[in-house]
Design a protein around this motif. Structure first.
Motif, PDB file in Angstrom:
ATOM      1  N   ASP A  14      45.201  26.665  -0.815  1.00  0.00           N
ATOM      2  CA  ASP A  14      43.837  26.377  -0.380  1.00  0.00           C
ATOM      3  C   ASP A  14      43.628  27.012   0.981  1.00  0.00           C
ATOM      4  OD1 ASP A  14      43.286  24.875  -2.606  1.00  0.00           O
ATOM      5  OD2 ASP A  14      43.912  23.000  -1.674  1.00  0.00           O
ATOM      6  N   GLN A  15      42.425  27.501   1.222  1.00  0.00           N
ATOM      7  CA  GLN A  15      42.123  28.045   2.528  1.00  0.00           C
ATOM      8  C   GLN A  15      40.660  27.841   2.858  1.00  0.00           C
ATOM      9  OE1 GLN A  15      43.089  32.175   2.562  1.00  0.00           O
ATOM     10  NE2 GLN A  15      41.522  32.764   1.130  1.00  0.00           N
ATOM     11  N   VAL A  16      40.371  27.794   4.151  1.00  0.00           N
ATOM     12  CA  VAL A  16      39.015  27.677   4.653  1.00  0.00           C
ATOM     13  C   VAL A  16      38.794  28.847   5.590  1.00  0.00           C
ATOM     14  CG1 VAL A  16      37.435  26.312   6.064  1.00  0.00           C
ATOM     15  CG2 VAL A  16      39.007  25.168   4.514  1.00  0.00           C
ATOM     16  N   VAL A  17      37.697  29.563   5.437  1.00  0.00           N
ATOM     17  CA  VAL A  17      37.380  30.671   6.327  1.00  0.00           C
ATOM     18  C   VAL A  17      36.499  30.132   7.437  1.00  0.00           C
ATOM     19  CG1 VAL A  17      36.260  32.915   6.513  1.00  0.00           C
ATOM     20  CG2 VAL A  17      37.527  32.321   4.441  1.00  0.00           C
ATOM     21  N   VAL A  18      36.909  30.393   8.687  1.00  0.00           N
ATOM     22  CA  VAL A  18      36.165  29.930   9.849  1.00  0.00           C
ATOM     23  C   VAL A  18      35.664  31.147  10.597  1.00  0.00           C
ATOM     24  CG1 VAL A  18      36.261  28.630  11.996  1.00  0.00           C
ATOM     25  CG2 VAL A  18      37.607  27.879  10.037  1.00  0.00           C
ATOM     26  N   ALA A  19      34.360  31.238  10.787  1.00  0.00           N
ATOM     27  CA  ALA A  19      33.785  32.339  11.544  1.00  0.00           C
ATOM     28  C   ALA A  19      33.179  31.771  12.821  1.00  0.00           C
ATOM     29  CB  ALA A  19      32.708  33.039  10.721  1.00  0.00           C
ATOM     30  N   CYS A  20      33.607  32.296  13.957  1.00  0.00           N
ATOM     31  CA  CYS A  20      33.112  31.825  15.247  1.00  0.00           C
ATOM     32  C   CYS A  20      32.240  32.900  15.863  1.00  0.00           C
ATOM     33  CB  CYS A  20      34.263  31.503  16.199  1.00  0.00           C
ATOM     34  SG  CYS A  20      35.307  30.180  15.612  1.00  0.00           S
ATOM     35  N   ALA A  21      31.065  32.521  16.291  1.00  0.00           N
ATOM     36  CA  ALA A  21      30.171  33.453  16.964  1.00  0.00           C
ATOM     37  C   ALA A  21      30.307  33.268  18.469  1.00  0.00           C
ATOM     38  CB  ALA A  21      28.730  33.204  16.536  1.00  0.00           C
ATOM     39  N   ALA A  22      30.494  34.354  19.179  1.00  0.00           N
ATOM     40  CA  ALA A  22      30.617  34.282  20.635  1.00  0.00           C
ATOM     41  C   ALA A  22      29.244  34.016  21.240  1.00  0.00           C
ATOM     42  CB  ALA A  22      31.192  35.583  21.175  1.00  0.00           C
ATOM     43  N   SER A  23      29.213  33.148  22.208  1.00  0.00           N
ATOM     44  CA  SER A  23      27.964  32.828  22.894  1.00  0.00           C
ATOM     45  C   SER A  23      27.797  33.779  24.065  1.00  0.00           C
ATOM     46  CB  SER A  23      28.000  31.383  23.392  1.00  0.00           C
ATOM     47  OG  SER A  23      26.857  31.121  24.162  1.00  0.00           O
ATOM     48  N   THR A  24      26.649  34.453  24.127  1.00  0.00           N
ATOM     49  CA  THR A  24      26.414  35.384  25.220  1.00  0.00           C
ATOM     50  C   THR A  24      25.556  34.759  26.309  1.00  0.00           C
ATOM     51  OG1 THR A  24      24.515  36.281  24.020  1.00  0.00           O
ATOM     52  CG2 THR A  24      26.628  37.416  23.748  1.00  0.00           C
ATOM     53  N   SER A  25      24.966  33.619  26.044  1.00  0.00           N
ATOM     54  CA  SER A  25      24.139  32.974  27.054  1.00  0.00           C
ATOM     55  C   SER A  25      24.924  31.856  27.725  1.00  0.00           C
ATOM     56  CB  SER A  25      22.863  32.410  26.424  1.00  0.00           C
ATOM     57  OG  SER A  25      23.203  31.432  25.478  1.00  0.00           O
ATOM     58  N   ALA A  26      24.689  31.710  29.030  1.00  0.00           N
ATOM     59  CA  ALA A  26      25.370  30.655  29.782  1.00  0.00           C
ATOM     60  C   ALA A  26      24.732  29.313  29.459  1.00  0.00           C
ATOM     61  CB  ALA A  26      25.271  30.953  31.268  1.00  0.00           C
ATOM     62  N   GLU A  27      25.572  28.332  29.199  1.00  0.00           N
ATOM     63  CA  GLU A  27      25.082  26.993  28.930  1.00  0.00           C
ATOM     64  C   GLU A  27      25.268  26.160  30.185  1.00  0.00           C
ATOM     65  OE1 GLU A  27      26.616  25.345  25.276  1.00  0.00           O
ATOM     66  OE2 GLU A  27      27.000  27.370  24.561  1.00  0.00           O
ATOM     67  N   PRO A  28      24.209  25.521  30.672  1.00  0.00           N
ATOM     68  CA  PRO A  28      24.333  24.742  31.901  1.00  0.00           C
ATOM     69  C   PRO A  28      25.294  23.569  31.723  1.00  0.00           C
ATOM     70  CG  PRO A  28      22.123  24.534  30.942  1.00  0.00           C
ATOM     71  CD  PRO A  28      22.898  25.494  30.099  1.00  0.00           C
ATOM     72  N   GLY A  29      26.102  23.325  32.733  1.00  0.00           N
ATOM     73  CA  GLY A  29      27.003  22.183  32.722  1.00  0.00           C
ATOM     74  C   GLY A  29      28.298  22.419  31.982  1.00  0.00           C
ATOM     75  N   ILE A  30      28.526  23.639  31.485  1.00  0.00           N
ATOM     76  CA  ILE A  30      29.758  23.929  30.758  1.00  0.00           C
ATOM     77  C   ILE A  30      30.591  24.893  31.587  1.00  0.00           C
ATOM     78  CG2 ILE A  30      30.741  24.972  28.699  1.00  0.00           C
ATOM     79  CD1 ILE A  30      28.763  23.572  27.129  1.00  0.00           C
ATOM     80  N   ASP A  31      31.857  24.545  31.795  1.00  0.00           N
ATOM     81  CA  ASP A  31      32.775  25.383  32.550  1.00  0.00           C
ATOM     82  C   ASP A  31      33.324  26.454  31.612  1.00  0.00           C
ATOM     83  OD1 ASP A  31      34.690  26.544  34.113  1.00  0.00           O
ATOM     84  OD2 ASP A  31      35.900  24.735  34.379  1.00  0.00           O
ATOM     85  N   HIS A  32      32.826  27.691  31.767  1.00  0.00           N
ATOM     86  CA  HIS A  32      33.246  28.772  30.889  1.00  0.00           C
ATOM     87  C   HIS A  32      34.544  29.425  31.345  1.00  0.00           C
ATOM     88  CE1 HIS A  32      29.728  28.716  28.286  1.00  0.00           C
ATOM     89  NE2 HIS A  32      29.036  28.437  29.364  1.00  0.00           N
ATOM     90  N   THR A  33      35.097  28.997  32.477  1.00  0.00           N
ATOM     91  CA  THR A  33      36.355  29.557  32.941  1.00  0.00           C
ATOM     92  C   THR A  33      37.550  28.834  32.332  1.00  0.00           C
ATOM     93  OG1 THR A  33      36.370  28.122  34.879  1.00  0.00           O
ATOM     94  CG2 THR A  33      35.346  30.291  35.129  1.00  0.00           C
TER      95      THR A  33
END
Length: 73
Positions: A14-33
């Protein structure tokens, strides 16, 4: 993150395919570092393995019987 429902390929695994989209916009309050922490259970969701698509390539994340993770291209 988008998950495609599990399928049973010819090998019977069994397998599940996971596709992640990169976010190009900064989200306020989220530490992207700082790296985001995800539990392996949230990725695997009861499956033995998942396929992760990254930059046009597919990678397989697999949980072993010993509880270790293997990532292969």
């Amino acid at each position: 993150m988008t998950a495609i429902p599990p399928s049973s390929p010819p090998g019977g695994h069994d397998q599940v395919v996971v596709a992640c989209a990169a976010s190009t916009s900064a989200e306020p309050g989220i530490d992207h570092t700082a790296p985001q922490v995800l539990a392996s259970a949230s990725l695997l969701r009861g499956q033995k393995s998942v396929v992760i698509e990254h930059n046009g390539s597919s990678y397989r994340l697999q949980n072993t019987r010993q509880g270790k993770l293997i990532l292969t291209k």
